[in-house]
Structures are given as structure tokens and as C-alpha cells.
Design a protein around this motif. Structure first.
Motif, PDB file in Angstrom:
ATOM      1  N   ALA A  94      56.450  51.549  13.299  1.00 61.33           N
ATOM      2  CA  ALA A  94      57.848  51.987  13.352  1.00 61.33           C
ATOM      3  C   ALA A  94      58.708  50.820  12.904  1.00 61.33           C
ATOM      4  O   ALA A  94      58.663  49.750  13.506  1.00 61.33           O
ATOM      5  CB  ALA A  94      58.232  52.427  14.759  1.00 61.33           C
ATOM      6  N   ILE A 109      62.615  49.523  11.531  1.00 61.27           N
ATOM      7  CA  ILE A 109      64.028  49.735  11.223  1.00 61.27           C
ATOM      8  C   ILE A 109      64.575  48.439  10.655  1.00 61.27           C
ATOM      9  O   ILE A 109      64.570  47.395  11.324  1.00 61.27           O
ATOM     10  CB  ILE A 109      64.854  50.153  12.457  1.00 61.27           C
ATOM     11  CG1 ILE A 109      64.289  51.424  13.088  1.00 61.27           C
ATOM     12  CG2 ILE A 109      66.316  50.381  12.055  1.00 61.27           C
ATOM     13  CD1 ILE A 109      65.008  51.847  14.366  1.00 61.27           C
ATOM     14  N   GLY A 149      64.749  52.971   7.725  1.00 61.93           N
ATOM     15  CA  GLY A 149      63.762  53.025   8.801  1.00 61.93           C
ATOM     16  C   GLY A 149      62.603  53.903   8.397  1.00 61.93           C
ATOM     17  O   GLY A 149      62.705  54.694   7.450  1.00 61.93           O
ATOM     18  N   MET A 164      64.579  58.740  13.846  1.00 64.02           N
ATOM     19  CA  MET A 164      63.176  58.330  13.877  1.00 64.02           C
ATOM     20  C   MET A 164      62.337  59.353  14.646  1.00 64.02           C
ATOM     21  O   MET A 164      61.196  59.659  14.272  1.00 64.02           O
ATOM     22  CB  MET A 164      63.053  56.952  14.515  1.00 64.02           C
ATOM     23  CG  MET A 164      63.715  55.825  13.742  1.00 64.02           C
ATOM     24  SD  MET A 164      62.797  55.318  12.272  1.00 64.02           S
ATOM     25  CE  MET A 164      61.544  54.259  13.024  1.00 64.02           C
TER      26      MET A 164
END
Length: 518
Positions: free
Chosen positions: A266, A268, A272, A398
Motif C-alpha cells: 500500500a 501513498i 496512491g 484506497m
């Protein structure tokens, strides 16, 4: 501390060319950092929906940071084995016969081709066929749409275009005088057949191109040699190996050790993304995700959102008005000040929801007409609420991607990287929104290290991508807070409904903005 046995081992400089800046970071084979340098350049937005960069300015920045990192290595008496590249995805510029750009380079954030994409999407069968062949949803971010825009809006320039260029092949050509592109960058173009691992003849013909206008495709571990003039400019040896590398998105997984089944990354930064490795190209029945090459036999499935840290920059500059002079007087970083203010606001920002789609959106909606908004404003809301709502809104985006990726299999852990990892508050928000624990690795410079890993693979010092699994160790684990999880699940439902219920209004306001801008 660097192990003594590796103190004199050769290093590779991983060059991470991003949307608004470039970092050159030197690593040894164990992942220890030996030198680093960075430089910045502007994103040019002369009109609504345009997002361009000057490729010559970026190339000059690459030379600057590589030269500085190499100088630091010389000072430390470290041996440089080579340079390996990572570049941002989805860039396009037409090139002349000398491989010089005919225009500024359109970036992934450029959505001027949105009207063309809307027309394409009327033919659902064509869009599905193109998606299943390429792993790229039909969207304005992809070079396919950008080429179609140039052909329609500037046919004279389209006719003068000798070659179709991207940031990766432009930089690699500048360093080595070879014009090739790696499988990873090619697979993010919308022009690449995932099964054949070559340019798609039907799609390039649809775009009005010929195959000879596109660079030959090579492995992500392909080595060129530094040309004499670049060696002189950066004070480096002639013929130093230059590994073409891959794109920043897929290299993040390598750089943070998310390389096993069930591991996600993940990230950002300016934008992102969420990503997971697979052993074959995979596509989504609802066409929410993409799938790109990493190496010849490893793929990355995932989804990227357009609007990440760029929204925080907008808040800093346009809402908080934190000027450099103001911040210098306060002796504080603007982002630290913003997150400190947001930390005093409870989860959910007391009912203020922010849709962060200022530049349209990629995954999972693939809608260039999306625009940002604050929803639920009342008189008790302050700038601090707006800051918190922005942090949460980006986390909601997200989560929309995460819901799509859950269909590909069990999620065992999520490793995080990017500039947002500097904020403990933002990490906690994302953990609670996703309702998953997050692992912050000891190396958060994912793409730069991922590029260096490809250098070590090319020089046979590492056997493959999986070797990085043990190199990157967890530094911190963030767990969801149950009271926050309940708040965010309720508000995420409203967030999702806003998107689906406002389709006509979003398209209308996007059209109005485009009409009134000219």
C-alpha cells in the motif's frame, strides 16, 4: 549498522523517477543504503485536465542526482556496480527522428483525452476486449488514449511523430543511446498484449500506429552501457552498466519485500496504489484493476488512485496558506503542522466526508469526470476538520481498490511505503479504514531499492525477486482501532453512495469546467 563483510561490497544506484521528483539511492546487496540524493521539478498544468512535464528538465534532474550519489560513494570509497532505473507509469510524448520530444510529456495525471475515452466506452465489447488483452482498463491515463487524442486534436504533429516515446525509453536512450523499453513500462501503455508479451497488433493499428514506431521490448534486467558524454557529465566510468529496470508501481513490492502470495503493498505518495504479485496476468470481471509485468514471469495486479499526497499539498497551499516564509518563521514542516491539527479531530471528522478525485480517478472507477468535493459541511467544521477529512477520503479511495483486490485471494499482510508513512496519524487512519494491520518496513524507499534489486539480479548477485523477502524487516506494526473501524465503515458506505448517485452531476460539472477553461 552495515555488516563489516558488506562494507566494501559493490553497490547499485536505484534511480526512482517520480511525478514531481527523482531520487538516486545506492544500496548494497543486503539492502543497506550507501548514498542518496534527490531533486525536484514541476508538474505543468496549463489547462484543466492537462498534466505535463518537460522531459529535458527531468533528464537533467536524473543526471544531477546520479552525479551527487556517485560523488558520495567516491567519498566513502564504495565501488559502484551500475545504475538501475525506475520510472513513473503511463507517460507519452511523440518523438522526432532524433528521439527528441515534439512536445512536453503527458503524465499519468493528464486526462485531456477523457472525451475520447467516453466515446470508446460506448462500445463495451471493444473496451472489454482491449482490457482482457492488455490488463489495462480503457482510461485517459494510458498512452493509448493519449495517442488517440494527439491523432484527433493535432493531426499535423501526429504525422510528424516518428516514434512513440515514454519517460523510461527517453531516459534510457539519453544515458546509453539505445532506444528500447522494458516489459514493465510497455505493459502500462494499453498497447501491449499481456499473453504475447509484445505490442498488440490490433490495438496499435486502431491507434493509427505502426509497430516500427514503438521501441523494441526487453527484459527488466536488460543492461545497456553508459555513453561517453553522460559518463563525463556525471563523472562516472564509461560503459558503466545501466539496467533499464521497471516502473515505480511494480517495483515498490520488491523494495518493501511484499513478494510472496497474499502480501500486498500500500503506497501513498503523490498518488496512491495497492498491489499484489501473481505468477500470470490476471484481470477482473468488473474491470476494476490492472495487471502489469514485473519480470518475464512475475506480474503485479492492483489498482492506483490518482489523488494522494497531491491533495495534501493543495490543502497546504490553498486552504491553510502555509507559505515557505510562514513555515520558516514557525520552524515547522507544513505537513507536520497539518497532521498535528487533524489529530485533534475525532475519527470521521464529525461527519465531514471528502471525495479526493480532483484529477478524475483511476481504480476502481476509471472515470476521468470525477471531481473532488467536501460533503456534510456545517458551521462547526474548521480547517482542521478539512485536513482530517482529506486524510480519511484518500484512505476511502484506497479501500475501494482493496475491495476489488480481495477477489483475487486471501490477504495475509499489507506493507506500506511512500511519503505518507512519515505520518503516524495517516497510517492509523488507513489501518482502521481498511480494517487490516499494516507493516511499516525498515526500508520505505520501495521503488529505488526495487530498481537496485534488478541491478543485483542482472549482475547475478541475487537469484530473483523472492530473495528480497528476507532482506526487508518490519519496523512497526499498525493495528486497526475498533471504535474507528465502526465509524469508518459507516462513513465509507456514504462515500461510495456519493460516487454512484452523482454520475450525471459529475459529468456535467466536468464538462462545464472544460468549456469555461477555453
Amino acid at each position: 549498522m552495515v555488516d563489516f563483510q558488506y562494507r566494501n561490497s559493490p553497490v547499485w544506484i536505484g534511480v526512482d523517477v517520480g511525478t514531481t521528483g527523482v531520487r538516486a539511492i545506492a544500496y548494497d546487496v543486503q539492502g543497506n543504503k550507501a548514498a542518496a540524493a534527490e531533486a525536484f521539478y514541476p508538474l505543468l498544468t496549463p489547462h484543466p485536465d492537462w498534466a505535463e512535464e518537460d522531459p529535458a528538465q527531468i533528464f537533467a534532474a536524473v543526471q544531477e542526482v546520479v552525479g551527487k550519489a556517485a560523488a558520495e560513494l567516491r567519498y566513502k570509497s564504495r565501488a559502484l556496480a551500475g545504475i538501475a532505473l525506475s520510472t513513473v507509469m503511463h507517460s507519452f510524448a511523440g518523438l522526432d527522428a532524433e528521439y527528441k520530444p515534439l512536445m512536453d510529456m503527458q503524465t499519468w495525471a493528464d486526462s485531456r483525452s477523457a472525451a475520447i475515452v467516453r466515446e470508446l466506452k460506448k462500445d463495451e465489447a471493444l473496451c472489454r476486449r482491449f482490457y482482457e488483452r492488455t490488463g489495462c482498463p480503457v482510461h485517459a491515463c494510458y498512452p493509448l488514449a493519449k495517442v488517440l487524442w494527439l491523432r484527433q486534436e493535432h493531426p499535423d504533429m501526429f504525422d510528424r511523430m516518428k516514434y512513440v516515446g515514454s519517460l523510461k525509453d527517453y531516459i534510457f536512450h539519453g544515458l546509453t543511446h539505445e532506444w528500447v523499453i522494458d516489459h514493465s513500462a510497455a505493459s502500462t501503455s494499453g498497447l501491449y498484449n499481456a499473453a504475447a508479451m509484445d505490442w498488440d497488433e490490433e490495438i496499435i493499428a486502431y491507434a493509427g500506429l505502426r509497430k516500427e514506431q514503438l521501441p523494441p521490448i526487453v527484459s527488466t534486467t536488460y543492461q545497456g552501457r553508459l555513453c561517453p558524454e553522460m559518463a563525463a557529465a556525471m563523472n562516472l566510468p564509461e560503459n558503466l552498466p545501466v539496467v533499464i529496470g521497471a516502473t515505480d508501481g511494480v517495483l515498490v513490492n520488491v523494495g518493501i519485500g511484499a513478494v510472496r502470495a497474499g502480501q500486498l503493498s500500500a503506497t501513498i505518495g503523490t498518488s496512491g496504489a495497492l498491489r499484489m504479485l501473481t505468477d500470470r496476468p490476471v484481470t477482473d470481471k468488473k474491470m476494476r484493476t490492472w495487471c502489469y509485468n514485473l519480470t518475464d514471469d512475475i506480474w503485479v495486479a492492483g489498482g492506483a488512485i490518482n489523488n494522494g499526497g497531491m491533495i495534501l499539498r493543495w490543502v497546504r497551499d490553498k486552504v491553510c496558506h502555509y507559505t515557505p516564509h510562514h513555515l520558516e518563521n514557525l520552524d515547522v514542516d507544513g505537513y507536520d503542522l497539518m497532521t498535528m491539527k487533524a489529530a485533534h479531530i475525532p475519527a470521521g471528522a464529525e461527519g465531514l466526508i471528502m471525495l479526493p478525485s480532483f484529477t478524475g480517478e483511476r481504480a476502481p472507477y476509471w472515470n476521468s469526470d470525477l471531481r473532488g468535493m467536501f460533503f456534510g459541511l456545517s458551521l462547526n467544521h474548521s480547517r482542521s476538520h478539512m485536513i482530517r477529512a482529506c486524510l480519511e477520503g484518500i484512505a476511502y479511495s484506497m479501500n475501494a481498490v482493496m475491495l476489488a483486490l480481495r477477489d483475487f485471494g486471501e490477504i495475509k499482510d499489507i506493507r506500506v511505503s511512500g511519503s505518507f508513512t512519515k505520518s503516524a496519524l495517516w497510517l492509523q487512519i488507513l489501518s482502521s479504514v481498511l480494517n487490516e494491520k499494516l507493516i511499516l518496513p525498515d526500508n520505505s524507499e520501495g521503488a529505488a531499492f526495487g530498481a537496485a534489486v534488478l541491478g543485483f539480479i542482472a549482475s547475478h548477485e541475487l537469484g530473483g525477486i523472492i530473495d528480497t523477502a528476507e532482506l526487508v524487516k518490519p519496523k512497526k506494526v499498525i493495528v486497526p482501532q475498533e471504535d474507528e473501524v465502526q465509524v469508518y465503515q459507516r462513513l465509507y458506505g456514504i462515500y461510495e453512495q456519493l460516487y454512484w448517485k452523482l454520475q450525471p452531476e459529475l459529468a456535467a460539472i466536468a464538462a462545464f469546467q472544460t468549456e469555461t477553461a477555453h
